[in-house]
Design a protein around this motif. Structure first.
Motif, PDB file in Angstrom:
ATOM      1  N   GLY A 354     -30.978 -38.991   5.332  1.00 60.29           N
ATOM      2  CA  GLY A 354     -30.081 -40.124   5.128  1.00 60.29           C
ATOM      3  C   GLY A 354     -28.926 -39.786   4.208  1.00 60.29           C
ATOM      4  O   GLY A 354     -27.786 -40.225   4.419  1.00 60.29           O
ATOM      5  N   LEU A 403     -25.415 -46.321   1.208  1.00 60.36           N
ATOM      6  CA  LEU A 403     -26.522 -45.638   1.888  1.00 60.36           C
ATOM      7  C   LEU A 403     -26.907 -44.366   1.134  1.00 60.36           C
ATOM      8  O   LEU A 403     -28.094 -44.083   0.939  1.00 60.36           O
ATOM      9  CB  LEU A 403     -26.111 -45.301   3.328  1.00 60.36           C
ATOM     10  N   CYS A 407     -30.575 -43.478  -0.630  1.00 59.68           N
ATOM     11  CA  CYS A 407     -31.343 -42.310  -0.193  1.00 59.68           C
ATOM     12  C   CYS A 407     -31.528 -41.286  -1.308  1.00 59.68           C
ATOM     13  O   CYS A 407     -32.594 -40.666  -1.418  1.00 59.68           O
ATOM     14  CB  CYS A 407     -30.665 -41.666   1.014  1.00 59.68           C
TER      15      CYS A 407
END
Length: 490
Positions: A354, A403, A407
């Protein structure tokens, strides 16, 4: 009980404690797990420690030191890199030995208390890091930062090694993730307070912001930056107490310090000689070394890339840091959920994968491109009237980097839990020392790669994208790691 119960890990292991009506869960190392207060206190140490990283090394003190105290941002960045390199050298040399000392000497909390006692006054002294001749010299400030950085990492060695003795096997992923979430949460609270109390007053006319900085802080004397040192010092001192008071320690043998050092050094040498026996752990630590360098480079250069490409100023970067910290809190819980649901190896593959995807998407965005597709910035209307993230490329970049924040935080939690699951119980602290070494031995690699790629291609985009190489190597290495506990080599 003479050893760890060999029943299925899916089945809770309980021990009846005399005088208690209910059974007590065993810890992951086969002893008696800490109660809820003890487990929470272990996680709360991250809340105490981690604001130092956010305030001092990323958002507030380091840019103040490099640009204002040193006076030349280029020279200041060089000095800051040398400071961290010196600290990394000491950590690389002594981390495994200190971990082995803990294994032979037993108790971890006295060592944690010792390193906290070193960090607190050194952090507080940063208040006197003034520009010019009025405060501490650059050399003295550098020495303080090296001392704090080394003590910070060494405290992590002993704190991390307590995890298998504190939590049941089925909860170590959750507890590890909780610690990371609390660490980011504490930093977020301090960052928001400093923005409201010291940064915005006098700069905006908002009714909920004080007219002048609180406590008589003088922004013209850079006290709003220097106060970060005393704040993290007091925070660390206060919130370290629950761990020291309520988290049970490993019962240690009465081993003299000199004997513990001699045994610890011998244990490290013996472990290095027997690396073939620990081949699975060696592969894991090598893979982590690469992806950890990639994660560090993303953290260091993400804001630099955004500031250069989108021309963000101090206000936007501060809001950027606060927003990322909020989502990083969620990353800690996400990492714990991944770990307990799918296992540590799969969790690392997801979190590092990710991160790599997020970096790829991030470099696909510029003021004139979104996901590598052309964007007409000249004729576009602002997204809103706020003085930050006003264009669609900026807003999309922020969303993508959220994001990455989730992650990366999850990966930190998953990585720690992975070692707790595969290292021999009797050598846990020693391997967490080697774990610290694998995270710092090549800390120069990420910044060097980004700098070289940026210079070679004369492009910030190409430089930032180069971290994908490190993340990819680490991700590939994880495919060869088995999630199984090694037997101690005698």
């Amino acid at each position: 009980m003479s050893g760890v119960d060999k029943r299925s890990e899916a089945e809770p292991i309980r021990v009846q404690v005399p005088g208690q009506a209910s059974a007590q869960l065993l810890s992951a190392d086969g002893g008696e797990a800490a109660d809820g207060r003890g487990q929470l206190s272990w996680a709360l140490f991250e809340w105490a420690r981690n604001p130092y990283v956010i305030l001092i090394t990323i958002y507030i003190f380091s840019p103040y030191f490099t640009s204002t105290v040193v006076g030349d941002p280029v020279r200041g960045q060089t000095i800051w890199g040398n400071i961290n390199g010196i600290a990394g050298f000491f950590i690389a040399c002594l981390g495994p030995i200190l971990g082995a000392i803990a294994d032979t000497g037993g108790r971890r909390k006295p060592w944690i208390a010792f390193f906290v006692a070193l960090m607190v006054p050194a952090m507080f002294a940063l208040w006197w890091a003034m520009p010019g001749e009025g405060g501490l010299s650059v050399l003295t400030i550098a020495a303080l930062i090296v001392l704090i950085a080394v003590a910070f990492e060494f405290s992590a060695v002993f704190h991390n090694s307590m995890l298998p003795a504190v939590a049941p096997h089925e909860r170590i992923g959750f507890l590890s993730g909780l610690g990371l979430a609390l660490g980011n949460g504490g930093a977020l609270i301090i960052l928001c307070f400093m923005l409201w109390a010291f940064m915005l007053p006098g700069a905006v006319g908002w009714s909920f912001v004080p007219e002048a900085p609180l406590f008589g802080i003088d922004a013209s004397a850079h006290e709003n930056s220097r106060i970060s040192g005393p704040i993290v010092a007091v925070w660390l001192l206060v919130f370290s107490l629950p761990l020291l008071l309520w988290t049970p320690d490993v019962k240690g043998a009465s081993v003299p310090v000199k004997l513990a050092i001699r045994r610890g050094f011998g244990s490290v040498v013996g472990t290095v000689r027997k690396l073939r026996h620990y081949r699975n752990i060696a592969i894991y630590l090598a893979a982590r070394m690469f992806y950890n360098d990639g994660k560090t480079a993303v953290l260091v250069f993400g804001g630099v890339y955004a500031a250069g490409v989108f021309k963000w100023g101090a206000l936007t970067l501060t809001v950027y840091g606060i927003v990322l910290s909020i989502f990083a809190v969620g990353g800690g819980f996400f990492g714990g959920w991944l770990d307990d649901t799918f296992g540590s190896k799969r969790a690392i593959l997801v979190s590092i994968g990710g991160t790599a995807l997020g970096v790829l998407l991030a470099v696909s965005i510029t003021p004139t491109e979104i996901f590598f597709l052309p964007y007409d910035a000249a004729s576009a209307e602002p997204v809103w009237s706020l003085p930050f993230f006003a264009t669609w490329p900026e807003l999309m970049y922020l969303i993508v980097v959220l994001l990455v924040a989730i992650c990366i935080t999850a990966a930190y939690a998953n990585s720690r839990t992975m070692l707790a699951r595969i290292a021999p119980i009797s050598k846990m602290s020693e391997f967490f020392g080697i774990y610290a070494l694998s995270g710092t031995a090549t800390a120069f690699l990420g910044p060097l790669l980004v700098g070289a790629a940026t210079h070679l291609f004369q492009s910030q985009r190409a430089g930032f994208a180069s971290v994908l190489l490190l993340l990819g190597i680490g991700l590939a290495g994880m495919l060869f790691v088995k999630e199984e506990r090694a037997e101690a080599a005698e």
